[in-house]
Design a protein around this motif. Sequence first.
Motif, PDB file in Angstrom:
ATOM      1  N   UNK A 282      -8.013  17.308  -9.082  1.00 57.26           N
ATOM      2  CA  UNK A 282      -7.110  16.287  -8.555  1.00 57.26           C
ATOM      3  C   UNK A 282      -7.663  14.920  -8.916  1.00 57.26           C
ATOM      4  N   UNK A 283      -6.782  14.046  -9.388  1.00 61.58           N
ATOM      5  CA  UNK A 283      -7.224  12.704  -9.752  1.00 61.58           C
ATOM      6  C   UNK A 283      -8.084  12.725 -11.004  1.00 61.58           C
ATOM      7  N   UNK A 284      -8.840  11.674 -11.204  1.00 63.47           N
ATOM      8  CA  UNK A 284      -9.635  11.569 -12.438  1.00 63.47           C
ATOM      9  C   UNK A 284     -11.096  11.279 -12.129  1.00 63.47           C
ATOM     10  N   UNK A 285     -11.958  12.109 -12.697  1.00 65.57           N
ATOM     11  CA  UNK A 285     -13.391  11.850 -12.588  1.00 65.57           C
ATOM     12  C   UNK A 285     -13.877  11.172 -13.879  1.00 65.57           C
ATOM     13  N   UNK A 286     -13.286  11.598 -14.968  1.00 68.41           N
ATOM     14  CA  UNK A 286     -13.713  11.083 -16.263  1.00 68.41           C
ATOM     15  C   UNK A 286     -12.488  10.798 -17.129  1.00 68.41           C
ATOM     16  N   UNK A 397     -13.721  15.069  -3.445  1.00 67.53           N
ATOM     17  CA  UNK A 397     -15.042  14.856  -2.829  1.00 67.53           C
ATOM     18  C   UNK A 397     -14.968  14.504  -1.357  1.00 67.53           C
ATOM     19  N   UNK A 398     -13.756  14.313  -0.851  1.00 73.24           N
ATOM     20  CA  UNK A 398     -13.555  13.853   0.532  1.00 73.24           C
ATOM     21  C   UNK A 398     -14.385  12.612   0.820  1.00 73.24           C
ATOM     22  N   UNK A 399     -14.455  11.747  -0.167  1.00 78.82           N
ATOM     23  CA  UNK A 399     -15.230  10.514   0.026  1.00 78.82           C
ATOM     24  C   UNK A 399     -14.297   9.315   0.004  1.00 78.82           C
ATOM     25  N   UNK A 400     -14.290   8.602   1.112  1.00 78.22           N
ATOM     26  CA  UNK A 400     -13.503   7.367   1.186  1.00 78.22           C
ATOM     27  C   UNK A 400     -14.190   6.470   2.189  1.00 78.22           C
ATOM     28  N   UNK A 401     -13.940   5.162   2.125  1.00 72.34           N
ATOM     29  CA  UNK A 401     -14.553   4.277   3.114  1.00 72.34           C
ATOM     30  C   UNK A 401     -14.139   4.675   4.534  1.00 72.34           C
ATOM     31  N   UNK A 402     -14.982   4.362   5.526  1.00 72.29           N
ATOM     32  CA  UNK A 402     -14.744   4.783   6.910  1.00 72.29           C
ATOM     33  C   UNK A 402     -13.362   4.379   7.402  1.00 72.29           C
ATOM     34  N   UNK A 403     -12.957   3.141   7.079  1.00 73.63           N
ATOM     35  CA  UNK A 403     -11.659   2.669   7.579  1.00 73.63           C
ATOM     36  C   UNK A 403     -10.535   3.582   7.086  1.00 73.63           C
ATOM     37  N   UNK A 405     -10.927   6.773   6.065  1.00 72.46           N
ATOM     38  CA  UNK A 405     -11.101   8.093   6.693  1.00 72.46           C
ATOM     39  C   UNK A 405     -10.492   8.112   8.093  1.00 72.46           C
ATOM     40  N   UNK A 406     -10.653   7.003   8.846  1.00 73.61           N
ATOM     41  CA  UNK A 406     -10.045   6.923  10.180  1.00 73.61           C
ATOM     42  C   UNK A 406      -8.535   7.068  10.082  1.00 73.61           C
ATOM     43  N   UNK A 407      -7.979   6.386   9.073  1.00 74.50           N
ATOM     44  CA  UNK A 407      -6.521   6.447   8.898  1.00 74.50           C
ATOM     45  C   UNK A 407      -6.087   7.882   8.548  1.00 74.50           C
ATOM     46  N   UNK A 408      -6.853   8.535   7.665  1.00 76.85           N
ATOM     47  CA  UNK A 408      -6.531   9.927   7.311  1.00 76.85           C
ATOM     48  C   UNK A 408      -6.551  10.797   8.569  1.00 76.85           C
ATOM     49  N   UNK A 409      -7.601  10.610   9.407  1.00 75.34           N
ATOM     50  CA  UNK A 409      -7.719  11.387  10.643  1.00 75.34           C
ATOM     51  C   UNK A 409      -6.509  11.160  11.530  1.00 75.34           C
ATOM     52  N   UNK A 410      -6.081   9.917  11.639  1.00 79.50           N
ATOM     53  CA  UNK A 410      -4.918   9.606  12.479  1.00 79.50           C
ATOM     54  C   UNK A 410      -3.649  10.265  11.950  1.00 79.50           C
ATOM     55  N   UNK A 411      -3.500  10.215  10.625  1.00 77.80           N
ATOM     56  CA  UNK A 411      -2.294  10.836  10.037  1.00 77.80           C
ATOM     57  C   UNK A 411      -2.306  12.339  10.324  1.00 77.80           C
ATOM     58  N   UNK A 412      -3.489  12.937  10.167  1.00 80.31           N
ATOM     59  CA  UNK A 412      -3.612  14.378  10.374  1.00 80.31           C
ATOM     60  C   UNK A 412      -3.322  14.753  11.836  1.00 80.31           C
ATOM     61  N   UNK A 413      -3.876  13.958  12.756  1.00 82.01           N
ATOM     62  CA  UNK A 413      -3.745  14.313  14.177  1.00 82.01           C
ATOM     63  C   UNK A 413      -2.482  13.769  14.819  1.00 82.01           C
ATOM     64  N   UNK A 414      -2.093  12.543  14.415  1.00 82.65           N
ATOM     65  CA  UNK A 414      -0.998  11.881  15.129  1.00 82.65           C
ATOM     66  C   UNK A 414       0.271  11.730  14.310  1.00 82.65           C
ATOM     67  N   UNK A 415       0.194  12.072  12.995  1.00 80.86           N
ATOM     68  CA  UNK A 415       1.382  11.929  12.153  1.00 80.86           C
ATOM     69  C   UNK A 415       1.679  10.471  11.829  1.00 80.86           C
ATOM     70  N   UNK A 416       0.751   9.600  12.064  1.00 77.53           N
ATOM     71  CA  UNK A 416       0.929   8.177  11.766  1.00 77.53           C
ATOM     72  C   UNK A 416      -0.450   7.555  11.555  1.00 77.53           C
ATOM     73  N   UNK A 417      -0.523   6.409  10.864  1.00 78.18           N
ATOM     74  CA  UNK A 417      -1.851   5.852  10.585  1.00 78.18           C
ATOM     75  C   UNK A 417      -2.548   5.266  11.807  1.00 78.18           C
ATOM     76  N   UNK A 418      -1.817   5.159  12.951  1.00 76.55           N
ATOM     77  CA  UNK A 418      -2.426   4.530  14.132  1.00 76.55           C
ATOM     78  C   UNK A 418      -3.105   5.560  15.029  1.00 76.55           C
ATOM     79  N   UNK A 419      -3.907   5.067  15.938  1.00 78.25           N
ATOM     80  CA  UNK A 419      -4.727   6.005  16.719  1.00 78.25           C
ATOM     81  C   UNK A 419      -4.033   6.506  17.990  1.00 78.25           C
ATOM     82  N   UNK A 420      -2.715   6.305  18.097  1.00 74.73           N
ATOM     83  CA  UNK A 420      -2.013   6.728  19.311  1.00 74.73           C
ATOM     84  C   UNK A 420      -1.427   8.128  19.127  1.00 74.73           C
TER      85      UNK A 420
END
Length: 432
Positions: A282-286, A397-403, A405-420
């Motif tokens: 997925x995506x490009x490494x080289x 690689x599941x590597x992204x800046x913390x901010x 990653x937080x948004x990804x977590x919110x989308x996964x758990x809440x269906x939206x980028x916010x923490x509600x």
Amino acid sequence: MIGQLIFALCFAGSLFFFSKNAKQIYRNIRLGRAVDRFDKPSERWRTMLLIAFGQKKMFKRITPALLHLFVYLGFVIINIEMLEIVIDGLFGTHRIFSFLGGFYDFLIGSFEWLALAVLLSCLVFLIRRNIVKVNRLQSKELDHWPKTDANLILVTEILLMSAFLMMNAADLKLQLYGFEHFKSVGSFPVSQYLLPYLPTSTSTLYMIERSCWWFHIMGVLAFLNYLPYSKHLHIILAFPNTYFSNLDPKGKLSNMTTVTNEVKAMLDPSFTPPPSDAIIRFGAKDVQDLTWKNLLDAYTCTECGRCTASCPANITGKLLSPRKIMMDTRDRATEVGHNIKKNGGFVEDSKSLIDNYISREELWACTSCNACVEQCPVNINPLDIIIELRRFAVMEESQAPTSINNMFGNIENNGAPWKYAQMDRANWTQQQ
Ligand code: SF4
Ligand code: SF4
């Protein structure tokens, strides 16, 4: 006769080496993945005519645009003169097209004005780069070879144009003296002013005329062979690159075929993706994970820096420079090409475009605003490469800046980028 023979050998040799180097660049571009850019031919021709031939995007800044136009027209039109020089060189004739009469006079006169315009424009370009030091031409990525390359090209063009004018001046003086086969032909509106500075001896004049003739033609042949090593390659690649431009609306991010296929397969177990869409990563490494158009972009980059000068990340002091993204991609593609040439196939070298050339810090500084794409005078798309490298970092690689990653977590758990939580979404409608 010996002169003709030497000329024929040099001419054939330079064409041979140029085609050899051109083939290597073609092979490097073909390292990229397939992407369909052969649809809508009429729109593509229109884009190429406007952007490459018409220099439309250059005219956002009038002064450099006019100077560049002179150099560009000079390059295209004066090369018609080369046809005569080549025929004269091969057959031992002198000014073979002089039978065109008045039209020939007009052509030579126009070439002289253009040669003067090219010469003066190159002088101004040299001053802008080295004395005025225009900001966008001073970045760190231009240190060493890129800066030398740019200056070398400008100095070469000045020397070639000077030799052309000096050759004409000596020719004119020999014509006035009625020397041997130098019959009166051509119009010399610029070089005539050089006559008082030339010697009166016909043998010296003849030597000057011949030396300039050889210098001019050998210089052009050498220049042709230098192109594959230089940013000046854009004088050729700008045309295919604009033809194969992305015609999608600006800012539209492409879907990943591999992901689309995965979703389709989940929804319909009988769905089998075509073999050409097999997932490599997925995506490009080289560079091999990018498309051939990304690599054509990289080889077309003129290193002008208009993209970097308009990049909000760069302007606010971040590490990112879209010009460097393109230069790094080209350098890595060339490195992979050398690897293949040396080993008969790619041998793992423990390097990749991400990390070894482009750092994560650069990648995540991008706001994906598209300003670089909008500004590029030859429709290059640095953002496309950044997005593909980011996709690799996130999806492989599941590597992204913390901010993020937080948004990804919110989308996964809440269906939206916010923490509600989903059930609290409409709370804001309630009166306090
Ligand atoms: S898309 Fe990214 S690289 Fe291009 S100008 Fe915007 S921030 Fe800079
Ligand atoms: S990507 Fe375009 S704007 Fe940026 S340096 Fe290269 S040619 Fe210039």
